[in-house]
Design an enzyme around this catalytic site. Structure first.
Site, PDB file in Angstrom:
ATOM      1  N   GLN A  81       1.477 -11.049  -3.894  1.00 51.95           N
ATOM      2  CA  GLN A  81       0.042 -10.792  -3.815  1.00 51.95           C
ATOM      3  C   GLN A  81      -0.469 -10.242  -5.139  1.00 51.95           C
ATOM      4  O   GLN A  81       0.233  -9.506  -5.815  1.00 51.95           O
ATOM      5  CB  GLN A  81      -0.239  -9.747  -2.739  1.00 51.95           C
ATOM      6  CG  GLN A  81       0.140 -10.165  -1.337  1.00 51.95           C
ATOM      7  CD  GLN A  81      -0.160  -9.052  -0.360  1.00 51.95           C
ATOM      8  OE1 GLN A  81       0.357  -7.951  -0.473  1.00 51.95           O
ATOM      9  NE2 GLN A  81      -0.997  -9.345   0.621  1.00 51.95           N
ATOM     10  N   HIS A 138      -8.217  -1.447  -0.191  1.00 50.43           N
ATOM     11  CA  HIS A 138      -7.177  -2.445  -0.472  1.00 50.43           C
ATOM     12  C   HIS A 138      -7.906  -3.704  -0.896  1.00 50.43           C
ATOM     13  O   HIS A 138      -8.892  -4.064  -0.260  1.00 50.43           O
ATOM     14  CB  HIS A 138      -6.377  -2.815   0.774  1.00 50.43           C
ATOM     15  CG  HIS A 138      -5.841  -1.665   1.553  1.00 50.43           C
ATOM     16  ND1 HIS A 138      -4.497  -1.472   1.729  1.00 50.43           N
ATOM     17  CD2 HIS A 138      -6.456  -0.657   2.225  1.00 50.43           C
ATOM     18  CE1 HIS A 138      -4.312  -0.404   2.498  1.00 50.43           C
ATOM     19  NE2 HIS A 138      -5.478   0.109   2.797  1.00 50.43           N
ATOM     20  N   ARG A 146       7.265 -11.389   4.986  1.00 49.67           N
ATOM     21  CA  ARG A 146       6.733 -11.311   6.340  1.00 49.67           C
ATOM     22  C   ARG A 146       7.407 -12.352   7.206  1.00 49.67           C
ATOM     23  O   ARG A 146       7.608 -13.487   6.771  1.00 49.67           O
ATOM     24  CB  ARG A 146       5.224 -11.581   6.342  1.00 49.67           C
ATOM     25  CG  ARG A 146       4.464 -10.539   5.566  1.00 49.67           C
ATOM     26  CD  ARG A 146       2.988 -10.804   5.564  1.00 49.67           C
ATOM     27  NE  ARG A 146       2.336  -9.852   4.667  1.00 49.67           N
ATOM     28  CZ  ARG A 146       1.038  -9.843   4.397  1.00 49.67           C
ATOM     29  NH1 ARG A 146       0.255 -10.728   4.960  1.00 49.67           N
ATOM     30  NH2 ARG A 146       0.534  -8.950   3.582  1.00 49.67           N
ATOM     31  N   CYS A 149       0.806  -1.232   0.000  1.00 50.28           N
ATOM     32  CA  CYS A 149       0.000   0.000   0.000  1.00 50.28           C
ATOM     33  C   CYS A 149       0.833   1.272   0.000  1.00 50.28           C
ATOM     34  O   CYS A 149       0.484   2.243  -0.675  1.00 50.28           O
ATOM     35  CB  CYS A 149      -1.000   0.028   1.138  1.00 50.28           C
ATOM     36  SG  CYS A 149      -0.596  -0.969   2.536  1.00 50.28           S
ATOM     37  N   ASP A 161      -2.252  -7.687  -5.715  1.00 41.36           N
ATOM     38  CA  ASP A 161      -2.676  -6.593  -4.855  1.00 41.36           C
ATOM     39  C   ASP A 161      -3.136  -5.386  -5.671  1.00 41.36           C
ATOM     40  O   ASP A 161      -2.582  -5.091  -6.727  1.00 41.36           O
ATOM     41  CB  ASP A 161      -1.487  -6.182  -3.974  1.00 41.36           C
ATOM     42  CG  ASP A 161      -1.941  -5.507  -2.696  1.00 41.36           C
ATOM     43  OD1 ASP A 161      -3.157  -5.447  -2.451  1.00 41.36           O
ATOM     44  OD2 ASP A 161      -1.064  -5.042  -1.942  1.00 41.36           O
ATOM     45  N   HIS A 186      -5.024  -1.219  -5.115  1.00 40.59           N
ATOM     46  CA  HIS A 186      -5.584  -0.189  -4.244  1.00 40.59           C
ATOM     47  C   HIS A 186      -6.441   0.733  -5.078  1.00 40.59           C
ATOM     48  O   HIS A 186      -6.015   1.208  -6.131  1.00 40.59           O
ATOM     49  CB  HIS A 186      -4.458   0.570  -3.539  1.00 40.59           C
ATOM     50  CG  HIS A 186      -3.716  -0.304  -2.572  1.00 40.59           C
ATOM     51  ND1 HIS A 186      -2.613  -1.028  -2.942  1.00 40.59           N
ATOM     52  CD2 HIS A 186      -3.959  -0.594  -1.274  1.00 40.59           C
ATOM     53  CE1 HIS A 186      -2.202  -1.737  -1.901  1.00 40.59           C
ATOM     54  NE2 HIS A 186      -2.993  -1.492  -0.877  1.00 40.59           N
ATOM     55  N   LYS A 223     -12.779  -5.198   6.959  1.00 42.87           N
ATOM     56  CA  LYS A 223     -12.589  -5.868   5.667  1.00 42.87           C
ATOM     57  C   LYS A 223     -13.658  -6.910   5.400  1.00 42.87           C
ATOM     58  O   LYS A 223     -14.349  -7.368   6.311  1.00 42.87           O
ATOM     59  CB  LYS A 223     -11.214  -6.508   5.615  1.00 42.87           C
ATOM     60  CG  LYS A 223     -10.967  -7.498   6.737  1.00 42.87           C
ATOM     61  CD  LYS A 223      -9.595  -8.145   6.601  1.00 42.87           C
ATOM     62  CE  LYS A 223      -9.392  -9.189   7.689  1.00 42.87           C
ATOM     63  NZ  LYS A 223      -8.207  -9.991   7.517  1.00 42.87           N
TER      64      LYS A 223
END
Length: 602
Positions: free
Chosen positions: A347, A476, A329, A300, A349, A351, A430
């Site tokens: 990911q 997200h 991570r 992000c 991912d 946004h 979420k």
RNA sequence: GCCGACAUAGCUCAGUUGGCUAGAGCAGCUGAUUUGUAAUCAGCAGGCCCGGGGUUCAAAUCCUCGUGUCGGCACCA
């Protein structure tokens, strides 16, 4: 068959209690119904405790409940018990069961119970948790246990069970407490039910993506590389590339722009975002000269920097950035599990930066996107809304507004969801997507998160109609979650037999003899032109052997070519599932492959 | 991270109570065979027995510290 318990006001009450209190209700018989299994499994847990107590007299017992998959009992003994001891315990259980001890119940005061179990500090801990004045004791043979019930009338009814796993478990589920031994087991009313359960377990084991990934050469892990860092092999690379390119197109179609942020960013940014304070223990840090950098655990912040690169008008919103973002991570060693939990993953991912009045349509658009993908892979799924966790940034008011925004978007479109209290991300609530695979297991993949906090922390803005500065809302979202995890799930879902459009290899070509190799090569080249990968099995082995080898790779289609096929410009197709054969002209064959590859669009 | 188990050839696994040159099948390589729908035959090669340290005349085997894997627990943006 006689009753083992009764149903009283929706509660299951065992016969012992019913008789004592003079209760009457619908009879529950010993079958494989939910209610009967509940009683049976609970009693089986007690029978196990009885066996353990007789084999390990110093054993102390904590709790032994039934769970979704059977039952377990937590206990402590000075003896070391391993997997190999389960058989011994099972045998002892059977010999007690043969004695057909009745299970008797009586009630005593808590003080009496404390005295009775004075040598068992775990039972004392259980007593601490019970608010009632009186407690019930169940007795079978010499064995007595503090328990709420319900139980079978007699342990002789326990016949079809199996102890499945042994492991450690924290007292009370708290990692600060001592570790107890836990043994899991399963029990059924009939032999057939037990067998079909064991078969299902065996099926799950056959589908294990770690095993298939190794066999099919999709990915590997190596000790010298480090735990949790997957290595993608060529076949896995091809599969992953197909998935990536399909998904890329799908994003472009929906107005997402591909972007990319750096792999690590200065720690100051992670302090601004709140990751440093709230997620720091899971991040990797390093220094460049005197400055501290954090390797990104999420994408992000990078996307925020893309947003900040230019001024935005309300007319431009929503702005959607996406990235196949590699994140790192620090997962605990014990959490690592094949591709399902790794320390480096990618990911899918994205946004979405939008106006407050666009939240609903954007959420619904993402939900549609999720639906398209999950139904293509034949997954059922359900959605869960997760609310504010203990560790969180932002005011209660903002949390309330954003949580309600998610709920109302779902409500308005009559989409069903469940609530997971306290399960949200630290910056916002979420919607999680939980999918169910081919053999009924649930997996968490995609997530849609509404975020008012990061825009505030980074002072993001756009120009409104009055040329005023307005803060955008950030959404997200990830749909697969990560390529690693999703491919792991797909592998188990399909048992390695991937459909044509993502399979690592689309076609295996088996020439009958040396002289047919050239024709095979010609086909292979034509397949490349239509974006299909093929492999030619021309090794110096018998035809049967080469077909067998090809079958074992789980390739969706095998074609055999020999004199006949060359003469007629055809291929002999062998169907993976039916093992039947049929002939297709070269054009028909290529057309078929092309259709099967292209029929899928997210 | 915690409890427990495990680590031998590319893969799957044997290897007795510590004792001779660590074995097999598959895969690989070489040769013969050129095959019509799930294993042709013969030969060859392949090992720091996870790594470090220790016990012992002697360690794949016993002890110890790591690393990794597995089953759970706890964790999980």
């Amino acid at each position: 068959m006689s009753a083992i318990a009764i149903k009283y006001n929706d509660d299951i009450v065992d016969l012992q209690t019913a008789q004592e209190l003079g209760l009457k209700g619908e009879e529950i018989e010993l079958d494989n119904s939910k209610e009967a299994l509940e009683v049976l499994r609970h009693s089986t847990a007690h029978l196990m405790a009885q066996a353990i107590k007789s084999l390990y007299p110093d054993a102390e017992f904590y709790v032994g409940p039934t769970v979704n998959e059977g039952f377990y009992y937590d206990f402590k003994t000075s003896a070391e018990i391993g997997q190999g001891d389960l058989k011994k315990i099972e045998k002892q259980m059977l010999s007690f069961a043969k004695k057909k001890y009745p299970i008797e119940r009586y009630v005593i005061s808590k003080d009496e119970a404390r005295e009775k179990f004075k040598d068992d500090h775990l039972k004392q801990a259980v007593l601490d948790m019970i608010p009632d004045e009186d407690v019930s004791i169940y007795k079978q043979g010499e064995f007595e246990d503090l328990c709420r019930g319900p139980h079978l009338p007699n342990i002789g009814l326990i016949r079809y069970f199996k102890l499945t796993k042994i492991s450690g478990a924290y007292l009370g589920g708290d990692s600060k407490n001592e570790m107890l031994t836990r043994i899991y087991g399963i029990a059924f009313a009939t032999k057939d039910a037990l067998k079909s359960y064991m078969d299902m377990m065996a099926e799950a084991e056959k589908r294990d993506h770690r095993k298939l990934g190794n066999e099919m050469k999709l990915f590997t892990f190596r000790e010298e590389v480090g735990a949790g860092f997957p290595i993608w092999l060529p076949a896995g690379g091809r599969l992953r590339a197909r998935l990536e390119s399909l998904l890329f197109k799908a994003h472009r179609k929906r107005g997402y722009e591909p972007v990319r942020g750096p792999e690590m960013l200065r720690s100051d940014l992670w302090k601004t975002s709140g990751h440093y304070q709230n997620y720091g223990e899971n991040m990797y840090f390093t220094h460049i000269d005197e400055l501290e950098f954090g390797v990104k655990p999420m994408n992000c912040v990078g996307h925020i920097k893309v947003y900040e690169d230019e001024l935005h008008s309300y007319r431009d919103l929503p702005i959607k950035y996406f990235e196949y973002g590699v994140v790192h991570r620090h997962e605990l060693t014990g959490a690592l599990h094949g591709l399902f939990r790794v320390r480096e993953f990618t990911q899918d991912d994205a946004h979405i930066f939008c106006r407050a009045d666009q939240i609903e349509e954007q959420i619904i658009e993402v939900v549609d996107f999720v639906d398209k993908i999950m139904s293509t892979f034949e997954f059922d799924y359900k959605m869960m809304i997760s609310t504010r966790p203990d560790k969180a940034v932002g005011s209660d008011e903002v949390w309330e507004i954003s949580t309600n925004a998610l709920k109302s978007a779902m409500d308005k479109h009559q989409l069903a969801y469940e609530i997971d209290e306290g399960g949200g991300a630290f910056y916002g609530p979420k919607i999680d997507i939980k999918i169910t695979d081919a053999i009924g297991r649930e997996w968490q993949c995609g997530t849609i998160q509404l975020d008012f906090n990061l825009p505030e922390r980074f002072k993001l803005e756009y120009n409104g109609e009055e040329n005023d500065k307005i803060q955008p809302v950030m959404i997200h979202r990830a749909i697969l979650g990560s390529f690693e995890r999703f491919i792991g799930i797909l592998t188990e879902h399909y048992a390695g037999e991937f459909p044509m459009f993502i399979a690592p290899t689309q076609v295996a070509i088996v020439p009958v003899a040396e002289s047919h190799k050239e024709y095979a090569k010609e086909l292979s080249d034509k397949l490349i032109d239509i974006n299909a990968d093929s492999e030619i099995y021309a090794k110096n082995d018998s035809l049967n052997k080469r077909i067998r080898t090809a079958e074992k790779t789980r390739v969706p289609m095998i074609v055999v070519v020999g004199d006949e096929e060359i003469a007629n410009k055809t291929v002999a197709v062998r169907d993976r599932r039916t093992r039947e054969q049929y002939n297709l002209s070269q054009e028909e064959f290529l057309k078929l492959i092309q259709t099967k590859i292209n029929e899928v669009n997210f």
